[in-house]
Design an enzyme around this catalytic site. Sequence first.
Site, mmCIF file in Angstrom:
data_model
loop_
_atom_site.group_PDB
_atom_site.id
_atom_site.type_symbol
_atom_site.label_atom_id
_atom_site.label_comp_id
_atom_site.label_asym_id
_atom_site.label_seq_id
_atom_site.Cartn_x
_atom_site.Cartn_y
_atom_site.Cartn_z
ATOM 1 N N LYS A 1 -5.459 -8.962 10.545
ATOM 2 C CA LYS A 1 -4.287 -9.810 10.244
ATOM 3 C C LYS A 1 -3.082 -8.976 9.783
ATOM 4 O O LYS A 1 -1.959 -9.255 10.172
ATOM 5 C CB LYS A 1 -4.620 -10.831 9.137
ATOM 6 C CG LYS A 1 -5.714 -11.813 9.499
ATOM 7 C CD LYS A 1 -5.892 -12.860 8.423
ATOM 8 C CE LYS A 1 -6.351 -12.305 7.098
ATOM 9 N NZ LYS A 1 -7.708 -11.685 7.114
ATOM 10 N N ARG B 1 -6.285 -19.424 1.069
ATOM 11 C CA ARG B 1 -7.645 -18.961 1.353
ATOM 12 C C ARG B 1 -8.671 -20.027 0.999
ATOM 13 O O ARG B 1 -9.856 -19.819 1.199
ATOM 14 C CB ARG B 1 -7.905 -17.714 0.527
ATOM 15 C CG ARG B 1 -8.395 -16.518 1.312
ATOM 16 C CD ARG B 1 -8.541 -15.391 0.321
ATOM 17 N NE ARG B 1 -9.095 -14.197 0.866
ATOM 18 C CZ ARG B 1 -8.392 -13.118 1.181
ATOM 19 N NH1 ARG B 1 -7.100 -13.124 1.076
ATOM 20 N NH2 ARG B 1 -9.010 -12.031 1.611
ATOM 21 N N ARG C 1 -10.974 1.521 8.461
ATOM 22 C CA ARG C 1 -9.635 1.186 7.969
ATOM 23 C C ARG C 1 -9.201 2.127 6.839
ATOM 24 O O ARG C 1 -9.967 2.428 5.938
ATOM 25 C CB ARG C 1 -9.622 -0.256 7.467
ATOM 26 C CG ARG C 1 -8.276 -0.674 6.903
ATOM 27 C CD ARG C 1 -8.086 -2.137 6.928
ATOM 28 N NE ARG C 1 -8.942 -2.861 6.010
ATOM 29 C CZ ARG C 1 -8.905 -4.191 5.896
ATOM 30 N NH1 ARG C 1 -8.095 -4.900 6.649
ATOM 31 N NH2 ARG C 1 -9.697 -4.801 5.051
ATOM 32 N N ARG D 1 -9.688 1.260 0.981
ATOM 33 C CA ARG D 1 -9.640 0.220 -0.048
ATOM 34 C C ARG D 1 -10.991 0.121 -0.749
ATOM 35 O O ARG D 1 -12.026 0.175 -0.096
ATOM 36 C CB ARG D 1 -9.309 -1.127 0.596
ATOM 37 C CG ARG D 1 -7.853 -1.314 0.874
ATOM 38 C CD ARG D 1 -7.582 -2.515 1.731
ATOM 39 N NE ARG D 1 -8.245 -3.746 1.329
ATOM 40 C CZ ARG D 1 -7.957 -4.947 1.830
ATOM 41 N NH1 ARG D 1 -7.012 -5.064 2.753
ATOM 42 N NH2 ARG D 1 -8.588 -6.012 1.443
ATOM 43 N N ARG E 1 -17.128 -10.394 0.450
ATOM 44 C CA ARG E 1 -15.887 -10.940 1.030
ATOM 45 C C ARG E 1 -16.182 -11.800 2.258
ATOM 46 O O ARG E 1 -15.551 -12.831 2.462
ATOM 47 C CB ARG E 1 -14.941 -9.792 1.399
ATOM 48 C CG ARG E 1 -14.330 -9.148 0.163
ATOM 49 C CD ARG E 1 -13.699 -7.818 0.518
ATOM 50 N NE ARG E 1 -12.526 -7.966 1.337
ATOM 51 C CZ ARG E 1 -12.074 -7.012 2.149
ATOM 52 N NH1 ARG E 1 -12.709 -5.863 2.255
ATOM 53 N NH2 ARG E 1 -10.998 -7.219 2.862
HETATM 54 P P1 AMP Z 1 -6.839 -9.266 1.389
HETATM 55 O O1 AMP Z 1 -5.954 -8.089 1.337
HETATM 56 O O2 AMP Z 1 -6.159 -10.498 1.906
HETATM 57 O O3 AMP Z 1 -8.150 -8.988 2.069
HETATM 58 O O4 AMP Z 1 -7.186 -9.625 -0.138
HETATM 59 C C1 AMP Z 1 -7.882 -8.700 -0.965
HETATM 60 C C2 AMP Z 1 -8.507 -9.443 -2.128
HETATM 61 O O5 AMP Z 1 -7.499 -10.055 -2.938
HETATM 62 C C3 AMP Z 1 -9.453 -10.581 -1.759
HETATM 63 O O6 AMP Z 1 -10.751 -10.127 -1.442
HETATM 64 C C4 AMP Z 1 -9.419 -11.392 -3.048
HETATM 65 O O7 AMP Z 1 -10.158 -10.755 -4.071
HETATM 66 C C5 AMP Z 1 -7.953 -11.303 -3.441
HETATM 67 N N1 AMP Z 1 -7.138 -12.377 -2.823
HETATM 68 C C6 AMP Z 1 -6.069 -12.205 -2.013
HETATM 69 N N2 AMP Z 1 -5.532 -13.373 -1.673
HETATM 70 C C7 AMP Z 1 -6.290 -14.323 -2.256
HETATM 71 C C8 AMP Z 1 -6.258 -15.746 -2.257
HETATM 72 N N3 AMP Z 1 -5.309 -16.411 -1.575
HETATM 73 N N4 AMP Z 1 -7.215 -16.406 -2.968
HETATM 74 C C9 AMP Z 1 -8.154 -15.746 -3.657
HETATM 75 N N5 AMP Z 1 -8.249 -14.407 -3.686
HETATM 76 C C10 AMP Z 1 -7.319 -13.684 -2.999
#
Ligand code: AMP
Length: 248
Positions: A41, A120, A159, A192, A203
């Site tokens: 994404k 989410r 990644r 990461r 996740r």
């Molecule tokens: P991402 O970069 O979108 O994969 O987000 C990394 C991490 O941030 C996720 O695994 C969650 O721990 C947290 N996170 C990001 N966005 C959200 C959201 N909208 N709701 C809950 N947790 C989030």
Amino acid sequence: MNLQRDRSAWLQGPESVCQTPPVHPAQCRRFVLLGAPGVGKGTQAALLSAAFGACHLSTGDIFRAARTSDGRAISPAMQAAVERMRRGELVSDETVLQIVRERLGCLTCRGGFLLDGFPRTVPQAAALDGLLERENAMIEAVISYDLAEDEIITRIGGRRTCPVCNAVYHLTAHPPRVPGVCDGCDSALVQREDDRPEAIHIRQQAYLTSTAPLLAYYQEQRLLRHVPAHGTPEEVFARTLTALAAAA
Ligand code: AMP
């Protein structure tokens, strides 16, 4: 169009203002990007942002920026959020929504947006609908990137990200010009913490339990567009444009 958007107001919060005012495109595009962690994404958001000028608004990037904000105090709620992110768990709806509400200006910005990682959960999506409705702003489409789980795991393993400008690379599919170094800002690339195998599993489970129900939510609103996410970033991007054109 090839617009570089300043994301400081999104990443750092309301006390920060965009250094470069958004160039208003002829049409303000507002999209939500869905898909399991690691599906690509962020990569597609960067391509869409360059094409449409819409700002890439990733909630994950806000938490990562908070973690690396040396010297600046971070609130206990943000600290708890960063801890949860490290473990691969979702941050609470309450914290995420508070953070997004503080950045309402980014959602109503006439430059448009590409929401990545938010909403989410169904309660987050309902809250977003309420915020946008009050501001008379509409989501144009919700793009769901679909990919088999084994391919997702391969993508996540390769990644690498830039901790300074958040650019995303892949060791084989999208390597930086100099190995281990960001093309954009010369910083050393990192893996990461939540891309480690133990966090990836948590996740993926969180996605299936909490985020996948959003597909039905947006299908009901007739906003959902499925895009197969296999192939190169450029191939996926071409499919995205086709899906959006078909929706228009
Ligand atoms: P991402 O970069 O979108 O994969 O987000 C990394 C991490 O941030 C996720 O695994 C969650 O721990 C947290 N996170 C990001 N966005 C959200 C959201 N909208 N709701 C809950 N947790 C989030």
